[in-house]
Design a protein around this motif. Sequence first.
Motif, PDB file in Angstrom:
ATOM      1  N   GLY A 180       0.794  -1.219   0.170  1.00 18.08           N
ATOM      2  CA  GLY A 180       0.057   0.000  -0.039  1.00 18.08           C
ATOM      3  C   GLY A 180       0.790   1.261  -0.125  1.00 18.08           C
ATOM      4  N   GLU A 181       1.985   1.123  -0.623  1.00 20.47           N
ATOM      5  CA  GLU A 181       3.084   2.412  -0.793  1.00 20.47           C
ATOM      6  C   GLU A 181       2.170   3.663  -1.383  1.00 20.47           C
ATOM      7  OE1 GLU A 181       6.148   2.661   0.040  1.00 20.47           O
ATOM      8  OE2 GLU A 181       7.049   4.288  -1.256  1.00 20.47           O
ATOM      9  N   THR A 182       2.110   4.760  -0.932  1.00 21.57           N
ATOM     10  CA  THR A 182       1.334   5.736  -1.757  1.00 21.57           C
ATOM     11  C   THR A 182       2.486   6.612  -2.535  1.00 21.57           C
ATOM     12  OG1 THR A 182       1.820   7.261   0.117  1.00 21.57           O
ATOM     13  CG2 THR A 182      -0.264   6.273   0.282  1.00 21.57           C
ATOM     14  N   PHE A 183       1.821   7.207  -3.546  1.00 20.24           N
ATOM     15  CA  PHE A 183       2.645   8.001  -4.684  1.00 20.24           C
ATOM     16  C   PHE A 183       1.918   9.255  -4.606  1.00 20.24           C
ATOM     17  CE2 PHE A 183       3.245   3.704  -5.696  1.00 20.24           C
ATOM     18  CZ  PHE A 183       4.542   3.584  -5.820  1.00 20.24           C
ATOM     19  N   GLU A 184       2.726  10.265  -4.134  1.00 19.97           N
ATOM     20  CA  GLU A 184       2.391  11.639  -4.169  1.00 19.97           C
ATOM     21  C   GLU A 184       2.952  12.185  -5.518  1.00 19.97           C
ATOM     22  OE1 GLU A 184       2.515  13.894  -0.856  1.00 19.97           O
ATOM     23  OE2 GLU A 184       1.699  12.287   0.460  1.00 19.97           O
ATOM     24  N   ALA A 185       1.980  12.763  -6.406  1.00 19.09           N
ATOM     25  CA  ALA A 185       2.689  13.646  -7.314  1.00 19.09           C
ATOM     26  C   ALA A 185       3.312  14.774  -7.110  1.00 19.09           C
ATOM     27  CB  ALA A 185       1.424  13.754  -8.284  1.00 19.09           C
ATOM     28  N   GLN A 186       4.261  15.007  -7.726  1.00 22.88           N
ATOM     29  CA  GLN A 186       5.332  16.111  -7.482  1.00 22.88           C
ATOM     30  C   GLN A 186       4.469  17.537  -7.769  1.00 22.88           C
ATOM     31  OE1 GLN A 186       8.978  15.393  -9.783  1.00 22.88           O
ATOM     32  NE2 GLN A 186       9.314  13.650  -8.385  1.00 22.88           N
ATOM     33  N   ASP A 187       5.110  18.525  -6.948  1.00 27.89           N
ATOM     34  CA  ASP A 187       4.423  19.948  -7.376  1.00 27.89           C
ATOM     35  C   ASP A 187       5.253  20.335  -8.175  1.00 27.89           C
ATOM     36  OD1 ASP A 187       2.056  20.244  -5.741  1.00 27.89           O
ATOM     37  OD2 ASP A 187       3.257  20.304  -3.870  1.00 27.89           O
ATOM     38  N   ALA A 188       4.984  21.124  -9.291  1.00 24.54           N
ATOM     39  CA  ALA A 188       5.689  21.978 -10.149  1.00 24.54           C
ATOM     40  C   ALA A 188       5.180  23.393 -10.150  1.00 24.54           C
ATOM     41  CB  ALA A 188       5.245  21.403 -11.623  1.00 24.54           C
ATOM     42  N   GLU A 189       5.813  23.947 -10.934  1.00 26.75           N
ATOM     43  CA  GLU A 189       5.513  25.700 -10.954  1.00 26.75           C
ATOM     44  C   GLU A 189       4.268  25.959 -11.014  1.00 26.75           C
ATOM     45  OE1 GLU A 189       9.250  27.969 -12.593  1.00 26.75           O
ATOM     46  OE2 GLU A 189      10.285  25.845 -11.582  1.00 26.75           O
ATOM     47  N   ASP A 190       3.740  25.476 -12.255  1.00 26.02           N
ATOM     48  CA  ASP A 190       2.323  26.018 -12.669  1.00 26.02           C
ATOM     49  C   ASP A 190       1.371  24.689 -12.347  1.00 26.02           C
ATOM     50  OD1 ASP A 190       2.751  28.524 -13.552  1.00 26.02           O
ATOM     51  OD2 ASP A 190       3.824  27.916 -15.176  1.00 26.02           O
ATOM     52  N   ALA A 191       1.785  23.680 -11.414  1.00 27.69           N
ATOM     53  CA  ALA A 191       0.930  22.523 -11.474  1.00 27.69           C
ATOM     54  C   ALA A 191       0.920  22.074 -10.000  1.00 27.69           C
ATOM     55  CB  ALA A 191       1.153  21.479 -12.245  1.00 27.69           C
ATOM     56  N   SER A 192       0.053  21.754  -9.485  1.00 26.23           N
ATOM     57  CA  SER A 192      -0.142  21.063  -8.294  1.00 26.23           C
ATOM     58  C   SER A 192      -0.231  19.752  -8.241  1.00 26.23           C
ATOM     59  CB  SER A 192      -1.359  21.965  -7.674  1.00 26.23           C
ATOM     60  OG  SER A 192      -1.979  20.922  -6.377  1.00 26.23           O
ATOM     61  N   GLY A 193       0.301  18.840  -7.534  1.00 27.07           N
ATOM     62  CA  GLY A 193       0.303  17.463  -7.590  1.00 27.07           C
ATOM     63  C   GLY A 193      -0.836  16.934  -7.210  1.00 27.07           C
ATOM     64  N   SER A 194      -1.675  17.766  -6.233  1.00 33.48           N
ATOM     65  CA  SER A 194      -3.123  17.429  -5.713  1.00 33.48           C
ATOM     66  C   SER A 194      -3.909  17.357  -6.973  1.00 33.48           C
ATOM     67  CB  SER A 194      -3.304  17.879  -4.404  1.00 33.48           C
ATOM     68  OG  SER A 194      -3.075  19.115  -4.770  1.00 33.48           O
ATOM     69  N   GLU A 195      -3.706  18.231  -7.961  1.00 30.69           N
ATOM     70  CA  GLU A 195      -4.697  18.357  -8.907  1.00 30.69           C
ATOM     71  C   GLU A 195      -5.169  17.101  -9.717  1.00 30.69           C
ATOM     72  OE1 GLU A 195      -6.112  22.589 -10.745  1.00 30.69           O
ATOM     73  OE2 GLU A 195      -5.098  21.836  -8.900  1.00 30.69           O
ATOM     74  N   LYS A 196      -6.577  16.977 -10.053  1.00 31.16           N
ATOM     75  CA  LYS A 196      -6.403  15.844 -10.839  1.00 31.16           C
ATOM     76  C   LYS A 196      -6.019  16.045 -12.381  1.00 31.16           C
ATOM     77  CE  LYS A 196     -10.276  13.005 -11.575  1.00 31.16           C
ATOM     78  NZ  LYS A 196     -10.566  11.808 -11.152  1.00 31.16           N
ATOM     79  N   ALA A 197      -5.622  14.995 -12.896  1.00 33.37           N
ATOM     80  CA  ALA A 197      -5.104  15.076 -14.469  1.00 33.37           C
ATOM     81  C   ALA A 197      -6.154  15.108 -15.294  1.00 33.37           C
ATOM     82  CB  ALA A 197      -4.030  13.843 -14.755  1.00 33.37           C
ATOM     83  N   ASP A 198      -5.889  15.800 -16.518  1.00 35.00           N
ATOM     84  CA  ASP A 198      -7.059  16.136 -17.520  1.00 35.00           C
ATOM     85  C   ASP A 198      -6.475  15.546 -18.572  1.00 35.00           C
ATOM     86  OD1 ASP A 198      -8.215  17.255 -19.572  1.00 35.00           O
ATOM     87  OD2 ASP A 198      -7.821  19.203 -19.204  1.00 35.00           O
ATOM     88  N   PRO A 199      -7.110  14.424 -18.833  1.00 39.65           N
ATOM     89  CA  PRO A 199      -6.547  13.498 -20.141  1.00 39.65           C
ATOM     90  C   PRO A 199      -6.568  14.072 -21.277  1.00 39.65           C
ATOM     91  CG  PRO A 199      -8.364  12.385 -18.910  1.00 39.65           C
ATOM     92  CD  PRO A 199      -8.391  13.793 -18.333  1.00 39.65           C
ATOM     93  N   ALA A 200      -7.597  14.814 -21.760  1.00 36.90           N
ATOM     94  CA  ALA A 200      -7.532  15.750 -22.907  1.00 36.90           C
ATOM     95  C   ALA A 200      -6.316  16.441 -23.311  1.00 36.90           C
ATOM     96  CB  ALA A 200      -8.782  16.605 -23.076  1.00 36.90           C
TER      97      ALA A 200
END
Lengths: 494, 175
Positions: free
Chosen positions: B80-100
């Motif tokens: 159950g290792e968790t993977f937290e997406a990295q924060d970038a300068e114009d993007a937040s890791g907690s944001e949901k990805a937009d596939p389009a």
Amino acid sequence: MDTFSLLLSGFGVALQPANLLWALFGSALGTAIGILPGIGPALTIALLLPVTISLAPTSAFIMFAGVLYGAMYGGSTTSILINTPGEAGSMMTALEGNKMARAGRGAAALATAAIGSFVAGTIATIVLTFAAPAVAELAFYFRPSDYFALTVLAFTSVAVVMGASRVRGFISLFIGLALGLVGIDAMSGQPRLTFGVEELLNGIELTVVLVSLFAVGEILYVSSRYRGTSESTLPIKGQIWMTKEDWKRSWKPWLRGTLIGFPMGALPGSGSEIPTMLSYTLERKLARHKEFGRGAIEGVAGPEAANNAAAAGILIPLLTLGLPTSATAAVLLAAFQNYGLQPGPFLFTSNPELVWGLIASLYVGNVMLLVLNLPLVGIWVKLLAIPRPQLYAGILVFATIGIWGVSGSVIDLVCMVIVGLMGYVMRVYDFPIAPVLIGLILGPMAEVQLRTALAAGQGNPVVLVSTPLSATLLCIAVLVFFVPILIKRLRANA
Amino acid sequence: MPSEELSREGEAARARETSSARPWWLGAAVIALGLVCLYGGYQLPQGARHAGIGPGLFVTAVGAALVILGLLLTVQIARGETFEAQDAEDASGSEKADPAAFVTALAAACVPALTIETLGLPLTAMLSFALVARSFGSRRIGLDLVSGAVLGTLAWLLFSRLGLQLGDFLPVAGI
């Protein structure tokens, strides 16, 4: 010749009008990319590499040094004025710096950042001037087994320190090592891991991997999670500059930051994040003002000094041992190799003009950057008006040119897509990126040293620990690997 | 290696839906990469005549390490290792990805490999510029196409002069 006269001759090189112009160009470009999101010093130098082929190495490295230092100056500006750090090393600055700007003390925050960067950069360069030749002198006595042990230590520390977990850090490292193996084996002439693709015989270029990971990976990642630019730039017009009180509160953090940043920069794996974090924590602990968290000037002065000192620190292992300790150092090493130069002790004797011209240019660059950043900060901030969609679009165009222009190979452009996707996945699942680059560039060196050492030792692996230095370095590498686990266990038990 | 990494490409696309779930494929991809290295190393001599080690040993070692690391990662994922997406300068890791947006940006990255040999740099730049701008939500497609073409042309003129081999201006027309 003693260090002092060598440095003087270096100034003779750095102060030539053409080189002054390159330093100015590099510093200005570095400041710009430090302010702009999506592009950092490593990517910039990688993209500049093909253009500098026709340039003398001395001028090229003077420009690169300007980019490296300039990015550290520029990064602080966005941290303070809009709370988005332009570089990883400026994250800590945003904590107090942005609060100061909100309280109407943005001008003082910018000033202490720029002057602190100057003080730290200059002190660190002075230390570099005298320490580098001494380390290079020692490195003359390095045997292949010592070098191998050193690379093992670098690998271990990079993988352990940089990753969110050690498993992920080592996966990044070994992916880099695997990529570095592709191509013709330097010692036996046999193609390895090319699987019949002719274009891969020359190996996978560091610049291709770096540009793909940093530009394409970043574009894919940011575009899919773009949150728009909502934070506005805080105005600084007509604010009071640093007061006497500010100076009094700043100078000690500047010196402490330098003291932390420089050695940390020279160690593999720490990059610029860890020294700035340490400096911030230290200043917070030492502060008698109950202002921390609400815009304390010490919290800007310390980390800013630390990150500039760290930038100078990475040059010591790079110039004297050929050992890169960060992504930016890896691309600088690739730049040396592009010119057919191998950094290390022999560089000091074979290319004194280059080494000392470069070191002298660091002094010059620091002065230029102070001038570029203090009075002109208002102009630099205007760069942030470039709309993000077009900025990232431009970065992809330059990434394409950087890759296509070097090799003219479509295979490299296919690699760009694949490695770019890998960069995306690494961001989503939090794998560190720098170990890939360090594995890629240092892997072949480690292998050559290992094979030379073993051949000299008649195949007996004991030769790898036969010198006191190699044994010590390998012991430290083992410690770096195990100590974090032990500490975790002890904490869990306590 | 390319065929191997192409399969990762498909897996990367799938991962976006499952990033909150357990990303088994991540461990599998690392193991697969290790197996490719092991296979490559297997075909090479491991020893050398001069008592040292041959060209294959390092490849085998790296392959073995990747397989072991892949297994470790799989174990972590099972636990159950968790993977937290990295924060970038114009993007937040907690944001949901937009596939389009992701697919549009990916298309932009694929454009150069597909078109640069026939359409040349300026037109390639025009296409990928407009696609990236679109993926970031720009709605002025006409303007983006023009900006991309102008940027590509200027870059082609400047960098060709600086000695880069950027190919013909419009190869398909022989210019």
